[in-house]
Write a protein that holds these residues in place. Structure first.
Motif, PDB file in Angstrom:
ATOM      1  N   ARG A  86       0.894  11.559   1.838  1.00  0.00           N
ATOM      2  CA  ARG A  86       0.216  12.475   2.779  1.00  0.00           C
ATOM      3  C   ARG A  86       0.654  13.910   2.541  1.00  0.00           C
ATOM      4  NH1 ARG A  86      -1.566   9.204   7.210  1.00  0.00           N
ATOM      5  NH2 ARG A  86      -0.555   7.175   7.172  1.00  0.00           N
ATOM      6  N   ASP A 105      -1.024  -5.300   7.899  1.00  0.00           N
ATOM      7  CA  ASP A 105      -0.396  -4.378   6.931  1.00  0.00           C
ATOM      8  C   ASP A 105       0.722  -3.523   7.553  1.00  0.00           C
ATOM      9  OD1 ASP A 105      -2.284  -5.323   5.130  1.00  0.00           O
ATOM     10  OD2 ASP A 105      -3.579  -3.562   5.291  1.00  0.00           O
ATOM     11  N   GLU A 148       0.884  -1.159   0.000  1.00  0.00           N
ATOM     12  CA  GLU A 148       0.000   0.000   0.000  1.00  0.00           C
ATOM     13  C   GLU A 148       0.922   1.209   0.000  1.00  0.00           C
ATOM     14  OE1 GLU A 148      -2.824  -0.317   3.242  1.00  0.00           O
ATOM     15  OE2 GLU A 148      -3.966  -1.720   2.023  1.00  0.00           O
ATOM     16  N   ALA A 195      -2.878  13.148   9.574  1.00  0.00           N
ATOM     17  CA  ALA A 195      -4.178  12.591   9.970  1.00  0.00           C
ATOM     18  C   ALA A 195      -3.974  11.110  10.288  1.00  0.00           C
ATOM     19  CB  ALA A 195      -5.217  12.744   8.846  1.00  0.00           C
ATOM     20  N   GLY A 196      -5.016  10.493  10.833  1.00  0.00           N
ATOM     21  CA  GLY A 196      -5.060   9.040  11.004  1.00  0.00           C
ATOM     22  C   GLY A 196      -3.844   8.468  11.692  1.00  0.00           C
ATOM     23  N   SER A 197      -3.316   7.387  11.118  1.00  0.00           N
ATOM     24  CA  SER A 197      -2.223   6.663  11.779  1.00  0.00           C
ATOM     25  C   SER A 197      -0.946   7.509  11.861  1.00  0.00           C
ATOM     26  CB  SER A 197      -1.946   5.346  11.058  1.00  0.00           C
ATOM     27  OG  SER A 197      -1.363   5.582   9.796  1.00  0.00           O
ATOM     28  N   ASP A 226      -4.679  12.829   2.459  1.00  0.00           N
ATOM     29  CA  ASP A 226      -3.796  11.683   2.214  1.00  0.00           C
ATOM     30  C   ASP A 226      -4.547  10.667   1.372  1.00  0.00           C
ATOM     31  OD1 ASP A 226      -5.470  10.232   3.975  1.00  0.00           O
ATOM     32  OD2 ASP A 226      -4.186  10.634   5.685  1.00  0.00           O
ATOM     33  N   PHE A 227      -3.836   9.688   0.870  1.00  0.00           N
ATOM     34  CA  PHE A 227      -4.492   8.638   0.080  1.00  0.00           C
ATOM     35  C   PHE A 227      -3.581   7.437  -0.060  1.00  0.00           C
ATOM     36  CE2 PHE A 227      -2.105   9.401  -3.881  1.00  0.00           C
ATOM     37  CZ  PHE A 227      -1.683  10.717  -3.706  1.00  0.00           C
ATOM     38  N   LYS A 228      -4.208   6.329  -0.464  1.00  0.00           N
ATOM     39  CA  LYS A 228      -3.493   5.065  -0.625  1.00  0.00           C
ATOM     40  C   LYS A 228      -3.582   4.611  -2.078  1.00  0.00           C
ATOM     41  CE  LYS A 228      -5.521   1.331  -0.330  1.00  0.00           C
ATOM     42  NZ  LYS A 228      -6.014   0.244  -1.220  1.00  0.00           N
ATOM     43  N   ASP A 276     -13.134   5.861  -0.148  1.00  0.00           N
ATOM     44  CA  ASP A 276     -12.677   4.763   0.711  1.00  0.00           C
ATOM     45  C   ASP A 276     -11.173   4.820   0.924  1.00  0.00           C
ATOM     46  OD1 ASP A 276     -15.172   3.591   0.955  1.00  0.00           O
ATOM     47  OD2 ASP A 276     -14.586   1.656   0.071  1.00  0.00           O
ATOM     48  N   THR A 277     -10.460   5.353  -0.049  1.00  0.00           N
ATOM     49  CA  THR A 277      -8.992   5.250  -0.020  1.00  0.00           C
ATOM     50  C   THR A 277      -8.279   6.601   0.067  1.00  0.00           C
ATOM     51  OG1 THR A 277      -8.860   5.276  -2.438  1.00  0.00           O
ATOM     52  CG2 THR A 277      -9.060   3.106  -1.388  1.00  0.00           C
ATOM     53  N   CYS A 278      -9.052   7.672   0.097  1.00  0.00           N
ATOM     54  CA  CYS A 278      -8.462   9.015   0.207  1.00  0.00           C
ATOM     55  C   CYS A 278      -9.127   9.731   1.380  1.00  0.00           C
ATOM     56  CB  CYS A 278      -8.766   9.870  -1.022  1.00  0.00           C
ATOM     57  SG  CYS A 278      -8.255   9.184  -2.600  1.00  0.00           S
ATOM     58  N   ARG A 279      -8.392  10.654   2.012  1.00  0.00           N
ATOM     59  CA  ARG A 279      -9.046  11.583   2.936  1.00  0.00           C
ATOM     60  C   ARG A 279      -9.280  12.885   2.197  1.00  0.00           C
ATOM     61  NH1 ARG A 279      -5.898   9.033   7.257  1.00  0.00           N
ATOM     62  NH2 ARG A 279      -7.446   8.127   8.679  1.00  0.00           N
ATOM     63  N   ILE A 329       1.225   5.015   0.460  1.00  0.00           N
ATOM     64  CA  ILE A 329       0.433   6.079   1.090  1.00  0.00           C
ATOM     65  C   ILE A 329       1.154   7.418   0.941  1.00  0.00           C
ATOM     66  CG2 ILE A 329      -0.506   6.933   3.294  1.00  0.00           C
ATOM     67  CD1 ILE A 329      -0.942   3.959   4.027  1.00  0.00           C
TER      68      ILE A 329
HETATM   69  N1  UDP Z   1      -5.908   3.640   3.541  1.00  0.00           N
HETATM   70  C1  UDP Z   1      -6.559   2.730   2.737  1.00  0.00           C
HETATM   71  N2  UDP Z   1      -6.511   1.401   3.063  1.00  0.00           N
HETATM   72  C2  UDP Z   1      -5.843   0.942   4.147  1.00  0.00           C
HETATM   73  C3  UDP Z   1      -5.164   1.871   4.960  1.00  0.00           C
HETATM   74  C4  UDP Z   1      -5.214   3.211   4.632  1.00  0.00           C
HETATM   75  O1  UDP Z   1      -7.166   3.090   1.732  1.00  0.00           O
HETATM   76  O2  UDP Z   1      -5.840  -0.287   4.382  1.00  0.00           O
HETATM   77  C5  UDP Z   1      -5.944   5.067   3.205  1.00  0.00           C
HETATM   78  C6  UDP Z   1      -6.821   5.862   4.155  1.00  0.00           C
HETATM   79  O3  UDP Z   1      -8.134   6.003   3.654  1.00  0.00           O
HETATM   80  C7  UDP Z   1      -6.126   7.193   4.215  1.00  0.00           C
HETATM   81  C8  UDP Z   1      -4.652   6.867   3.940  1.00  0.00           C
HETATM   82  O4  UDP Z   1      -4.645   5.598   3.332  1.00  0.00           O
HETATM   83  O5  UDP Z   1      -6.601   8.040   3.178  1.00  0.00           O
HETATM   84  C9  UDP Z   1      -3.797   6.864   5.183  1.00  0.00           C
HETATM   85  O6  UDP Z   1      -4.373   6.010   6.151  1.00  0.00           O
HETATM   86  P1  UDP Z   1      -3.733   5.871   7.607  1.00  0.00           P
HETATM   87  O7  UDP Z   1      -2.392   5.257   7.500  1.00  0.00           O
HETATM   88  O8  UDP Z   1      -3.826   7.181   8.308  1.00  0.00           O
HETATM   89  O9  UDP Z   1      -4.604   4.760   8.299  1.00  0.00           O
HETATM   90  P2  UDP Z   1      -6.013   4.823   9.028  1.00  0.00           P
HETATM   91  O10 UDP Z   1      -5.992   6.000   9.947  1.00  0.00           O
HETATM   92  O11 UDP Z   1      -7.002   4.936   7.913  1.00  0.00           O
HETATM   93  O12 UDP Z   1      -6.046   3.505   9.740  1.00  0.00           O
END
Ligand code: UDP
Length: 236
Positions: A94, A129, A90, A98-100, A175-177, A197-200, A92
């Protein structure tokens, strides 16, 4: 092109074989999961929106010189794509914490990053992951040095194109994946999806979240957020 047998069912999509072994058909579902499948639900209309938004973005990126797996949208939920071997990473990107990222590094959500960051996670549900670096990827053979150079330069270019594009719709691309695949002749192409689903996505004026975080964090208005993205991009 017609579906033959189902090859795979993932959390958000099903993949079918076709009569032509160079192509497969992706069928987008309304099912939603988060936290590595721990949270399950459904978002009405999501499959249609994610299919159409993804295809719109894939076409835009192709026009700007990024090779993608996109071939043809055949229905509201179904698209013919090139059959690829998915690189198990994956990717990613940014622009805003945000998020993780915020959790891991203690950087407050919403803090603008001084430059885009690039992260890789090894795609393995059983392992959750895990985040990996370039040397892990080369040592484990998930991609070669050349492939990784291609992937990282595509990812940063995609970020520039998408950031500019979404800003015109008054949306911040937080951010996005991405996922990449390899065709039979070894070409690296952008695969999978580009969707809420895959972008913020945050509204650039109100900072309102217009993505899957509404589902992950039980914020309500999930369907409306997906519809809003659809409307701003495709004008429907
Ligand atoms: N993301 C995704 N699939 C995953 C993990 C993350 O599409 O399995 C996307 C998520 O929507 C965000 C970006 O990747 O836009 C960064 O995600 P993050 O690492 O912050 O993880 P999260 O907080 O979503 O667990």
């Amino acid at each position: 092109m017609k579906k033959t047998q189902q090859l795979y069912e993932g959390k958000a999509k099903k993949v079918y074989a076709t009569e032509d072994d160079r192509y497969v058909i992706v069928d987008y579902k309304d099912d939603a999961t988060a936290f590595n499948g721990l949270k399950k639900g459904s978002i009405a209309g999501k499959g249609v929106i994610n299919n159409r938004v993804t295809n719109y973005m894939m076409k835009l990126l192709e026009e700007k010189g990024i090779p993608t797996h996109f071939v043809e949208e055949i229905s509201q939920r179904e698209t013919v794509v090139k059959k690829v071997k998915i690189i198990p990473l994956e990717v990613i990107v940014r622009n805003i914490a945000a998020g993780s990222f915020s959790k891991r590094f203690g950087v407050p959500e919403g803090q603008k990053l001084l430059c885009p960051t690039l992260e890789y996670c090894y795609k393995d549900d059983a392992l959750g992951d895990p985040m990996v670096n370039d040397s892990h990827i080369l040592a484990c053979g998930w991609a070669t040095k050349e492939e990784l150079d291609t992937i990282s330069s595509y990812a940063l270019k995609i970020n520039e194109i998408m950031q500019e594009f979404f800003l015109k719709a008054n949306i911040l691309l937080v951010d996005f994946k991405l996922e990449f695949g390899k065709t039979a002749d070894g070409t690296i192409v952008l695969a999978d999806e580009i969707s809420p689903d895959t972008c913020r996505f945050w509204d650039a004026t109100t900072m309102q979240k217009l993505d899957k975080d509404r589902f992950r964090r039980d914020l309500g208005g999930v369907e409306d957020a997906y519809q809003e993205i659809f409307k701003r991009l495709l004008g429907e």
